[in-house]
Design a protein around this motif. Sequence first.
Motif, PDB file in Angstrom:
ATOM      1  N   PRO A 273       0.929  -1.369   0.074  1.00  0.00           N
ATOM      2  CA  PRO A 273       0.149   0.192  -0.383  1.00  0.00           C
ATOM      3  C   PRO A 273       0.875   1.572   0.153  1.00  0.00           C
ATOM      4  CG  PRO A 273      -0.039  -0.907   2.381  1.00  0.00           C
ATOM      5  CD  PRO A 273       0.813  -1.701   1.244  1.00  0.00           C
ATOM      6  N   PRO A 274       0.609   2.040  -0.592  1.00  0.00           N
ATOM      7  CA  PRO A 274       1.065   3.539  -0.367  1.00  0.00           C
ATOM      8  C   PRO A 274       1.023   4.055   0.940  1.00  0.00           C
ATOM      9  CG  PRO A 274      -1.239   4.040  -1.511  1.00  0.00           C
ATOM     10  CD  PRO A 274      -1.384   2.464  -1.869  1.00  0.00           C
ATOM     11  N   LEU A 275       1.773   4.726   1.107  1.00  0.00           N
ATOM     12  CA  LEU A 275       1.865   5.872   2.416  1.00  0.00           C
ATOM     13  C   LEU A 275       1.133   5.944   3.307  1.00  0.00           C
ATOM     14  CD1 LEU A 275       5.251   6.927   2.861  1.00  0.00           C
ATOM     15  CD2 LEU A 275       4.458   4.914   3.207  1.00  0.00           C
ATOM     16  N   ALA A 276       0.978   6.179   4.016  1.00  0.00           N
ATOM     17  CA  ALA A 276      -1.082   6.969   4.717  1.00  0.00           C
ATOM     18  C   ALA A 276      -0.940   7.489   6.133  1.00  0.00           C
ATOM     19  CB  ALA A 276      -2.110   5.369   4.918  1.00  0.00           C
ATOM     20  N   ALA A 277      -1.996   8.686   6.315  1.00  0.00           N
ATOM     21  CA  ALA A 277      -1.483   9.084   7.675  1.00  0.00           C
ATOM     22  C   ALA A 277      -1.217   7.360   9.337  1.00  0.00           C
ATOM     23  CB  ALA A 277      -2.423  10.006   8.115  1.00  0.00           C
ATOM     24  N   GLY A 278      -0.351   8.266  10.045  1.00  0.00           N
ATOM     25  CA  GLY A 278      -0.322   7.143  10.754  1.00  0.00           C
ATOM     26  C   GLY A 278       1.506   6.287  10.791  1.00  0.00           C
ATOM     27  N   ASP A 279       1.979   5.931   9.523  1.00  0.00           N
ATOM     28  CA  ASP A 279       2.766   5.183   8.622  1.00  0.00           C
ATOM     29  C   ASP A 279       4.396   5.927   9.166  1.00  0.00           C
ATOM     30  OD1 ASP A 279       1.506   3.394   7.804  1.00  0.00           O
ATOM     31  OD2 ASP A 279       1.680   4.351   5.413  1.00  0.00           O
ATOM     32  N   VAL A 280       4.671   5.070   9.604  1.00  0.00           N
ATOM     33  CA  VAL A 280       6.236   5.901  10.205  1.00  0.00           C
ATOM     34  C   VAL A 280       8.035   4.981   9.381  1.00  0.00           C
ATOM     35  CG1 VAL A 280       8.024   6.188  12.317  1.00  0.00           C
ATOM     36  CG2 VAL A 280       5.272   5.708  12.709  1.00  0.00           C
ATOM     37  N   VAL A 281       8.750   6.227   8.568  1.00  0.00           N
ATOM     38  CA  VAL A 281       9.043   5.826   8.025  1.00  0.00           C
ATOM     39  C   VAL A 281      10.439   6.022   8.169  1.00  0.00           C
ATOM     40  CG1 VAL A 281      10.300   5.828   5.441  1.00  0.00           C
ATOM     41  CG2 VAL A 281       7.430   5.830   6.417  1.00  0.00           C
ATOM     42  N   GLU A 282      11.567   4.851   8.762  1.00  0.00           N
ATOM     43  CA  GLU A 282      12.679   4.588   9.113  1.00  0.00           C
ATOM     44  C   GLU A 282      14.045   4.646   8.000  1.00  0.00           C
ATOM     45  OE1 GLU A 282      13.452   3.766  14.087  1.00  0.00           O
ATOM     46  OE2 GLU A 282      14.440   2.151  13.074  1.00  0.00           O
ATOM     47  N   MET A 283      14.685   5.447   8.377  1.00  0.00           N
ATOM     48  CA  MET A 283      15.499   4.989   7.859  1.00  0.00           C
ATOM     49  C   MET A 283      17.488   4.954   8.521  1.00  0.00           C
ATOM     50  SD  MET A 283      14.900   7.479   4.155  1.00  0.00           S
ATOM     51  CE  MET A 283      13.356   6.384   3.096  1.00  0.00           C
ATOM     52  N   THR A 284      18.074   4.124   7.842  1.00  0.00           N
ATOM     53  CA  THR A 284      19.275   4.188   8.414  1.00  0.00           C
ATOM     54  C   THR A 284      20.721   3.894   7.554  1.00  0.00           C
ATOM     55  OG1 THR A 284      18.678   3.178  10.702  1.00  0.00           O
ATOM     56  CG2 THR A 284      20.889   2.591  10.090  1.00  0.00           C
ATOM     57  N   VAL A 285      21.565   5.023   7.406  1.00  0.00           N
ATOM     58  CA  VAL A 285      22.638   4.490   6.511  1.00  0.00           C
ATOM     59  C   VAL A 285      23.382   4.515   7.775  1.00  0.00           C
ATOM     60  CG1 VAL A 285      24.154   5.658   5.339  1.00  0.00           C
ATOM     61  CG2 VAL A 285      21.793   6.209   4.946  1.00  0.00           C
ATOM     62  N   GLU A 286      24.510   3.511   7.417  1.00  0.00           N
ATOM     63  CA  GLU A 286      26.038   3.538   7.584  1.00  0.00           C
ATOM     64  C   GLU A 286      26.700   4.279   7.691  1.00  0.00           C
ATOM     65  OE1 GLU A 286      28.985  -0.199   7.543  1.00  0.00           O
ATOM     66  OE2 GLU A 286      27.834  -0.038   6.336  1.00  0.00           O
ATOM     67  N   GLY A 287      27.468   4.557   9.423  1.00  0.00           N
ATOM     68  CA  GLY A 287      27.619   5.463   9.742  1.00  0.00           C
ATOM     69  C   GLY A 287      27.845   7.302   9.454  1.00  0.00           C
ATOM     70  N   ILE A 288      26.611   7.138   9.040  1.00  0.00           N
ATOM     71  CA  ILE A 288      25.996   8.636   9.176  1.00  0.00           C
ATOM     72  C   ILE A 288      24.851   8.643  10.462  1.00  0.00           C
ATOM     73  CG2 ILE A 288      24.749  10.112   7.928  1.00  0.00           C
ATOM     74  CD1 ILE A 288      25.632   9.017   5.590  1.00  0.00           C
ATOM     75  N   GLY A 289      23.786   7.907  10.682  1.00  0.00           N
ATOM     76  CA  GLY A 289      22.736   7.816  11.248  1.00  0.00           C
ATOM     77  C   GLY A 289      21.187   7.530  11.244  1.00  0.00           C
ATOM     78  N   THR A 290      19.855   8.178  11.963  1.00  0.00           N
ATOM     79  CA  THR A 290      18.454   7.094  11.514  1.00  0.00           C
ATOM     80  C   THR A 290      18.046   8.445  11.164  1.00  0.00           C
ATOM     81  OG1 THR A 290      19.241   4.546  12.552  1.00  0.00           O
ATOM     82  CG2 THR A 290      17.016   5.924  11.959  1.00  0.00           C
ATOM     83  N   ILE A 291      17.244   8.168  10.572  1.00  0.00           N
ATOM     84  CA  ILE A 291      16.581   9.054  10.839  1.00  0.00           C
ATOM     85  C   ILE A 291      14.637   8.235  10.352  1.00  0.00           C
ATOM     86  CG2 ILE A 291      17.337  11.060   9.060  1.00  0.00           C
ATOM     87  CD1 ILE A 291      15.557  10.390   6.219  1.00  0.00           C
ATOM     88  N   ARG A 292      13.591   8.836  11.397  1.00  0.00           N
ATOM     89  CA  ARG A 292      12.471   8.431  11.052  1.00  0.00           C
ATOM     90  C   ARG A 292      11.552   9.488  11.384  1.00  0.00           C
ATOM     91  NH1 ARG A 292      12.889   8.011  16.555  1.00  0.00           N
ATOM     92  NH2 ARG A 292      14.305   5.564  15.702  1.00  0.00           N
TER      93      ARG A 292
END
Length: 316
Positions: A273-292
């Motif tokens: 499904p496409p993203l909808a209100a309430g979905d939490v997207v977390e990205m992590t890149v080695e050596g840099i960090g995490t955004i959420r």
Amino acid sequence: MRFATYSLDGEVRAGVVVGDGVHPLPPDVTVLGLVRAGLPAALEVGSSVLSGPSVPLHRVRLLPPLEPPTVRDFVAFEEHVEGVVASVSGGSGVVPEWYEAPTFYFTNPYALLGAFDDVPVPPGSRLFDFELEVAAVVGRDGSSLTPDEVEIFGYTVLNDWSARDLQRREMKVQLGPAKGKDSATTLGPWLVTADELESYRDGDGFLELDLRVSVNGTEIGQDLLSNMGWPFEELVSYASRGTWVRAGDVLGSGTCGNGGCLAELWGRGRELPPLAAGDVVEMTVEGIGTIRNTVVAGVELPPVRAARPRPRKRKR
């Protein structure tokens, strides 16, 4: 060194992140100013505050690490192109022109969000998507630079949020993406100076960093940054051909492959499904960090008015 821009009690400051704290820099110092001063000077300024007090990261709101004068976003991952061509434009394969030179578009520097900010769904969109990327920050001004002349100050995580339905319409007019990419771009959590990541370079000069993205705790994609078709130095060099790049300009790698976005998976037949209100997207890149980031409902606006057919008279 990790430079951040943050807000605390209504005041915006730059600082140096060490562990779970951020050491404030003097009030007149900005991360963009440090980039323009050059990496050696920036490291000296950053080192000067490390013996002082720090603020716990959980007390601050992390803003985009800097206010870049321009943001270019490339499409440097072949695997991403393979999947998205089928999903967005209805084609198949990778066009030969992709291999000839890097391709980029300019995106909106006024739509930047911090590492943990909420992200509203763009007005009118029903196919909202994430895009997992790494961004490089140019370290010095230059025109028609060779790759060897390029200086990169540092790197940060980039999420190029995309309204795929708006993008599909725009690209049928053969101009874009534009409004489909105009609503939000996350940068963060901080800017990691280039010297910290040199140990990740492979034999061909690419940064072999692990990239991962999850939605609501379920991993959707994973790739290596070294699967780019060109290293960042060549992307900056290309951007500077016949024109200028400036210190502080942001250049995105483009979305990684192997599930770096939903559209790629849609193009490969995955029914997500496409993203909808309430979905939490977390990205992590080695050596840099995490955004959420948490997706929230966007503003509801009237439909866009269609063009008025014209008789094409030439005289009043």
